[in-house]
Design a protein around this motif. Structure first.
Motif, PDB file in Angstrom:
ATOM      1  N   ASP A 423     -18.147 -49.592  50.824  1.00 19.78           N
ATOM      2  CA  ASP A 423     -17.500 -48.767  49.816  1.00 19.78           C
ATOM      3  C   ASP A 423     -18.341 -47.506  49.572  1.00 19.78           C
ATOM      4  O   ASP A 423     -19.502 -47.408  49.968  1.00 19.78           O
ATOM      5  CB  ASP A 423     -17.329 -49.544  48.509  1.00 19.78           C
ATOM      6  CG  ASP A 423     -18.644 -50.145  48.049  1.00 19.78           C
ATOM      7  OD1 ASP A 423     -19.638 -50.028  48.811  1.00 19.78           O
ATOM      8  OD2 ASP A 423     -18.693 -50.712  46.951  1.00 19.78           O
ATOM      9  N   LYS A 424     -17.743 -46.547  48.906  1.00 23.88           N
ATOM     10  CA  LYS A 424     -18.423 -45.286  48.664  1.00 23.88           C
ATOM     11  C   LYS A 424     -19.631 -45.459  47.752  1.00 23.88           C
ATOM     12  O   LYS A 424     -20.599 -44.698  47.849  1.00 23.88           O
ATOM     13  CB  LYS A 424     -17.437 -44.290  48.042  1.00 23.88           C
ATOM     14  CG  LYS A 424     -16.323 -43.877  48.998  1.00 23.88           C
ATOM     15  CD  LYS A 424     -15.426 -42.822  48.355  1.00 23.88           C
ATOM     16  CE  LYS A 424     -14.335 -42.387  49.319  1.00 23.88           C
ATOM     17  NZ  LYS A 424     -13.443 -41.369  48.712  1.00 23.88           N
ATOM     18  N   LYS A 425     -19.592 -46.448  46.865  1.00 19.99           N
ATOM     19  CA  LYS A 425     -20.713 -46.652  45.955  1.00 19.99           C
ATOM     20  C   LYS A 425     -21.977 -47.044  46.719  1.00 19.99           C
ATOM     21  O   LYS A 425     -23.088 -46.635  46.366  1.00 19.99           O
ATOM     22  CB  LYS A 425     -20.355 -47.716  44.930  1.00 19.99           C
ATOM     23  CG  LYS A 425     -19.306 -47.275  43.924  1.00 19.99           C
ATOM     24  CD  LYS A 425     -19.073 -48.355  42.874  1.00 19.99           C
ATOM     25  CE  LYS A 425     -18.056 -47.893  41.838  1.00 19.99           C
ATOM     26  NZ  LYS A 425     -17.806 -48.940  40.803  1.00 19.99           N
ATOM     27  N   GLN A 428     -23.263 -43.985  48.353  1.00 20.09           N
ATOM     28  CA  GLN A 428     -23.823 -43.111  47.330  1.00 20.09           C
ATOM     29  C   GLN A 428     -25.133 -43.674  46.793  1.00 20.09           C
ATOM     30  O   GLN A 428     -26.064 -42.922  46.475  1.00 20.09           O
ATOM     31  CB  GLN A 428     -22.804 -42.932  46.184  1.00 20.09           C
ATOM     32  CG  GLN A 428     -23.225 -41.908  45.142  1.00 20.09           C
ATOM     33  CD  GLN A 428     -23.343 -40.510  45.717  1.00 20.09           C
ATOM     34  OE1 GLN A 428     -22.611 -40.156  46.642  1.00 20.09           O
ATOM     35  NE2 GLN A 428     -24.269 -39.728  45.188  1.00 20.09           N
TER      36      GLN A 428
END
Length: 1234
Positions: A423-425, A428
């Motif tokens: 996921d993008k989290k 990030q």
């Protein structure tokens, strides 16, 4: 022997008849084997061969002297001349005879005897058992016994060359072979002398090298200055096939294939790093964007295309070609297993103190993971997450230069299938972790610097201590272990420091975040520590080289012991299997590879062999780890020099050179640590080898030159120039301490000891040495010299500053060596030079540049040729005389005379413009015209004399037109204008006199100015060298110039008259023709002003006091000459009128005094006396002015008018033409006259 054959029976006879060349006659015959035929006294030969007896000849005069050797020498001496004559006859016959007649190879037509020889070879042995041990004996009866003894000795060992004996010959009694000892001694002495000469020459060369390598080389040892470099890399001429030899053929093939692949990969890696990486890294560097010409970028790309064509893309599973890889499940599983195994080993060691190359292996693991995905299209999710988790510990890895590699970016881009599962989290979070890592690293930099500073300095001390110890035989192994540990510790420190620097700097650059000055300073300190490690290794290179070979042998010994233990364990196991046999063969191969130099190939074979040999629990856990550690140490020690060079390489600083100015500012502020600058320049030099591989420019020299200039400009701006100005400021403030210009209390304002910079040895950079001390010394020398020439009165101040620079900073300053120039020295009556009372005047250059100021502030004295300062704030007035001018001309050269006159001409042009405006003024012009008309009307009545009352009336009447704030009328200002013009002419006169004075002093040693010999002709007659002829030519030229200058000089007055006279006398300037009529009022005004100035000399307030001002007389005489109005002015008979006026008044005053003498009125008598005295002073002043004016008119030839001068000039031209015609005619009639 291919050319030798054994001939038998009739074949031999037939063959002998066909032999025509002597080479064929040397073929082996007489039967027998080749070994027995060619080798004498071989091991198979019999021992019944009699050896020749060898005996020494005793020294001459001793016992046992052999007397027949002297007749033999006499015969030899008589034979040699005969041999020489025979050779000469043979040479003559060879010249006359046809070619080939005397060829030794040609035996055709030769009916004489031909000798056929059997050539024997002797088997040699290095043993010394064949040495002759038989004793000398004079008794011939013992000869047989000695023969038998010799037979036994020589038969038992191999024959030597000096024991060679022809086969088939048996001699019972052999003659002795005499060795003349005296001849051997002569040869020995000759050889000893030659060897002694060689040693002397070699010693002198070494001394020269030692003198050349003196202390001028930098504090930090420069690798490029090594006359001899040590290459520690082990090497041997053995291929992999020669190294990989066991009885197990299959294992040999497997190990050979893998070893060849590994060698090829290493070779490709080396080629990529040295050729491709640098070319790509430096593409676009070396040219500023503003200076790029249109089309230059395209040209650079064109040069680079051919460089990129060498890159190849590998394809798998090509249709119809090769083996199908992607469908090989066994290979895929083995591939994945190895990736996980390698990753497990790498991950556990990342971040540990002993980490050395795990980060590069981590990059390799990620690359293998991506390769596995591209081939098999499967993803190990668990391994993928594990690889990303390492990013928390290692957020980025520096591949090369400034190229940063981010694992998350790489994996997400190359494995998109796995990236979809994240996921993008998460991604990030990895980037956030990277930012926090950078912030944390920046905060910890200062502490890291302090820690590593302690670590590295203590390591350096241990290194020096351990290497300085003498080797102990009883603890040799312990010493080698200590040295091995300290060497590896240095490599580990270098790797850790290098990783911190590269990671931090490149992260800041790649993330485009600014770095604080504190971080920059800390990183630069780490760069210094990194180079300190490298230079420590290099400084002790001799001891390190000696130790490395012993350490590698010791490590190989330890590894062999471990392998031997495992080998015994395998052999003792009676269970036989092919796998166990492979393990045993691998251990044997490892042993064989370790028994030899520790080359890369041997260590590679050991590593591959142990990969097989460690299977089946061959080694126990407590045995395997030490073995792996020993082999790791062996790798590091064997490649010690290369490892140190790689880890301490600072070529990445090229892209971070923006930190260099900040570093220099810090080094300047902390002058105590000035020596660390050497380390930084050593780091900056690491960029140079990589730049040599730049491909986008026409030549890499352009890139190097730009880099060199950039670094030098920054160094000068941020250190050298600042240092120069600070030193100059400190010297000035110290010399002018009495003025209290600045607070010099070191307890309040602090103190910088900049002298530390001058203790540094010259810094090596590119092809130059940067000597800070010499640079500052040159700057101060140049500054002090220039300022002394400009402000000559400050010479003592700058001399004091030079002495202070020597005392405080140890700078060896150069004296200005300026000539005395304007230094005027008073001399006492006894002729002693009183230098304490010397002072300086103005220089010609300064006067020339400020001629307008000089003529207004100085007064001219015509008779003494001296200028005196009008007013001064000091207690003395400056003067300028001929000696000052002469000294200045001697300093600057005679060429300055013409320049000075040119400046004076420019000044006169401006002043004459003002002069013309004044004369053109209606008030002035109308008054003058009126006075001219008046004089014409009354001159017959006044006896041709201009009335004094009229001039006095003009002087007083002009004041009605207005006065200046300081009380000066227009006539006063006009008088000052004429005085300034006259002062300028007086200065020109002084320049000419000073030039003549200078030339006369220079040529005073020439005995006869009218008869000067030509030195060039004399030198040519003597046939001297070209340099001497050139020197004589220069001397003749100098003497010619000095003679002409001293004899004639330049008539500057005439030039200045000729240049202005036509304009003054032209019809458009008719208003100037009235000038002669304004001279009488001007003289009245001048007399009043001069008397007023002289009276002030006796007053307390001497402002405006003066006793001479002959510039007015010079100016009047000059202007009258320009206007050709000497006759008009003389027609006024002005001085006679003035004299008659004052004499008449003085007579009347005397008569009145006689009349009033009877009245006894004291006040009236005092008034009359004062009046009479006043009249006398005025009359005297007018007469002085007349004398000065008459003297000044002489300079301008007042005895002739302009018409008379023109006529004289025409007469001279005609005479010169006539003289030229006569000389030409005489030369044509008399050739010898030439």
């Amino acid at each position: 022997m291919d050319g030798c054959r054994v001939l038998k029976g009739g074949e031999e006879t037939a063959q002998k008849q066909q032999k025509t060349i002597s080479k064929e006659l040397l073929s082996v015959g007489n039967g027998g084997g080749i070994h027995d035929k060619l080798l004498l006294n071989s091991k198979r030969s019999s021992k019944n061969v009699t050896s020749p007896q060898i005996a020494k000849v005793p020294r001459s005069g001793g016992e046992g002297t052999v007397h027949f050797c002297v007749p033999v020498l006499d015969r030899l001496q008589s034979f040699l001349p005969q041999m020489a004559q025979a050779n000469e006859r043979l040479e003559l016959q060879m010249e006359e005879s046809p070619a080939g007649q005397f060829d030794i190879e040609n035996i055709e037509g030769n009916h004489g005897k031909i000798i056929e020889m059997d050539v024997a070879l002797v088997e040699l042995d290095d043993s010394d058992g064949c040495e002759t041990e038989e004793s000398e004996s004079e008794d011939e009866s013992s000869q047989s016994e000695e023969d038998e003894q010799g037979e036994e000795e020589y038969g038992g060992s191999d024959m030597r060359e000096d024991q060679l004996k022809l086969p088939g010959i048996r001699v019972k009694r052999t003659g002795k072979i005499e060795v003349l000892e005296s001849m051997n001694e002569i040869h020995a002495e000759v050889q000893l002398k030659n060897y002694g000469k060689f040693l002397e020459e070699y010693t002198s060369q070494l001394k020269g090298i030692e003198d050349a390598l003196d202390e001028s080389i930098g504090d930090v040892w420069d690798f490029t200055l090594d006359p001899i470099a040590l290459q520690l890399l082990p090497y041997e001429q053995s291929s992999l096939l020669e190294l990989i030899k066991t009885e197990n053929k299959v294992l040999n093939k497997v190990i050979t294939v893998y070893a060849a692949l590994c060698c090829e990969i290493k070779k490709l890696k080396h080629e990529a790093e040295t050729k491709f990486y640098t070319g790509l890294l430096y593409y676009g560097e070396g040219a500023s964007h503003t200076s790029v010409v249109e089309g230059e970028s395209q040209i650079q790309m064109g040069r680079f295309i051919s460089f990129l064509q060498a890159c190849v893309e590998q394809q798998f599973d090509a249709l119809g070609e090769g083996v199908s890889v992607s469908k090989n499940t066994t290979f895929a599983e083995e591939f994945a297993l190895n990736i996980r195994t390698i990753f497990t080993n790498v991950e556990s060691k990342l971040g540990e103190p002993a980490e050395i190359d795990q980060r590069d292996k981590y990059v390799g693991v990620c690359g293998l993971f991506v390769l596995h995905f591209h081939i098999f299209r499967t993803v190990d999710k668990k391994l993928f997450k594990s690889l990303l988790d390492v990013c928390k510990k290692v957020p980025a890895v520096t591949l090369t230069g400034n190229i940063m590699w981010f694992a998350d970016t790489f994996l997400v881009a190359k494995v998109p299938a796995a990236a979809k599962m994240l996921d993008k989290k998460s991604l990030q979070g990895i980037r956030t972790q990277r930012d926090s890592f950078l912030q944390q690293k920046a905060q910890m930099l200062v502490k890291d610097v302090q820690s590593y500073y302690v670590f590295v300095t203590s390591w350096m001390m241990k290194m020096e201590s351990i290497l300085a110890k003498e080797k102990r035989a009883d603890k040799f192994a312990e010493d080698l272990s200590n040295r091995c540990t300290i060497f590896i510790q240095g490599i580990l420190y270098a790797y850790s420091i290098s990783t911190i620097i590269k990671t931090t700097m490149n992260l800041y650059m790649s993330m485009q975040k600014p770095m604080t000055k504190t971080s920059v300073k800390a990183l630069c300190r780490l760069v210094e520590l990194l180079k300190a490690v490298e230079h420590t290794f290099h400084r002790r290179a001799m001891v390190v080289a000696d130790s490395v070979s012993h350490i590698t042998q010791h490590l190989q010994y330890q590894a062999l012991n471990s392998i031997a233990t495992a080998k015994k364990r395998v052999i003792s196991d009676k269970k036989y299997s092919e796998q166990r046999l492979d393990v045993l063969s691998a251990l044997v191969l490892a042993e064989n590879a370790l028994n030899g130099p520790s080359t890369k190939e041997r260590r590679l074979v050991v590593s591959l062999a142990l990969s097989v040999g460690t299977q089946m629990k061959t080694f126990k856990d407590e045995e395997l780890l030490p073995l792996q550690l020993v082999l790791k140490k062996l790798d590091l020690i064997s490649e010690l020099r290369e490892r140190v060079k790689i880890q301490c390489d600072c070529s990445f600083l090229y892209w971070h050179r923006a930190v260099f100015p900040i570093y220099l500012d810090d080094a300047y502020d902390h002058a105590v640590d000035a020596a660390r600058i050497h380390y930084m320049f050593s780091a900056l030099r690491d960029c140079v080898p990589a730049m040599l591989h730049a491909k986008h420019l026409e030549s890499c020299e352009q890139l190097l030159e730009n880099y060199n200039l950039e670094i030098m400009d920054v160094f000068k701006e941020h250190l050298l120039d600042k240092l120069c100005k600070e030193i100059e400021k400190d010297l000035r403030l110290s010399v002018h301490t009495h003025l209290k210009l600045d607070d010099r209390n070191p307890f309040k304002v602090g103190m910088k000891d900049l002298a530390h910079f001058f203790y540094l040895k010259p810094i090596r950079f590119f092809n130059r040495f940067i000597d800070i001390k010499a640079y500052v010394t040159h700057y101060l020398d140049k500054t002090f010299y220039n300022l002394t020439t400009v402000a000559l009165h400050d010479w003592a101040t700058y001399s004091e500053m030079r002495n202070l620079a020597t005392q405080r900073y140890g700078l060896v300053m150069t004296e200005a060596h300026l000539p005395s120039q304007t230094l005027e020295q008073f001399r006492s009556s006894n002729g002693i030079d009183n230098s304490d009372y010397s002072f300086q005047g103005l220089d010609v250059l300064e006067i020339m540049r400020n001629i307008h100021v000089f003529v207004s502030r100085y007064l001219y004295n015509l008779n003494n040729q001296i200028f005196i300062e009008r007013t001064s704030n000091n207690k003395h007035l400056n003067t300028i005389n001929i000696r000052h001018i002469a000294n200045s001309i001697r300093t600057h050269g005679t060429g300055i005379m013409n320049t000075t006159v040119n400046f004076t001409y420019q000044f006169l042009r401006k002043k004459f413009y003002i002069f013309s405006q004044f004369m053109y003024d209606e008030h002035i012009k109308s008054r003058l015209i009126k006075d001219i008309r008046f004089f014409r009307e009354i001159k017959d009545q006044t006896d041709q004399k201009y009335p004094f009352e009229r001039a006095e009336k003009f002087n007083r009447g002009i004041r009605k037109l207005g006065i200046t704030p300081d009380g000066q009328s227009y006539l006063d200002q006009f008088r000052q204008l004429i005085s300034q013009i006259g002062n300028a002419m007086g200065y020109v006169r002084m320049i000419r006199s000073g030039g003549l004075h200078c030339c006369s002093n220079a040529i005073r040693f020439v005995p006869d100015l009218e008869d000067i010999v030509n030195f060039e002709e004399l030198v040519k007659e003597e046939g001297l060298s070209e340099e001497t002829q050139k020197s004589a030519r220069v001397l003749d030229s100098v003497l010619g110039d000095l003679t002409s200058n001293s004899a004639e000089g330049t008539e500057y007055f005439k030039k200045l008259v000729d240049v202005f006279a036509p304009e003054f006398r032209s019809t458009k300037n008719m208003h100037l023709r009235n000038f002669y009529m304004i001279v009488p009022p001007l003289t009245v005004n001048f007399a009043e002003h001069s008397i007023s100035c002289k009276e002030k000399l006796n007053k307390k307030n001497k402002v405006g006091a003066a006793f001479t001002d002959d510039g007015f007389a010079m100016g009047v005489a000059y202007i009258l000459k320009l206007l050709d109005q000497y006759q008009e002015f003389d027609s006024l008979h002005w001085l006679q009128a003035v004299r008659e006026k004052y004499l008449r008044e003085m007579k009347s005053m005397v008569k009145e005094q006689n009349v009033q003498a009877t009245s006894q009125d004291e006040k009236l008598m005092q008034t009359m006396n004062l009046t009479q005295k006043r009249l006398d002073i005025y009359l005297q002043e007018f007469e002085l002015l007349y004398f000065s004016l008459s003297s000044a008119r002489i300079f301008f030839r007042a005895d002739k008018t302009a018409a008379e001068e023109n006529q004289e000039k025409k007469d001279k031209d005609e005479v010169s033409k006539t003289g030229n015609g006569d000389s030409s005619s005489s030369s044509s009639t008399d050739p010898s006259a030439k």
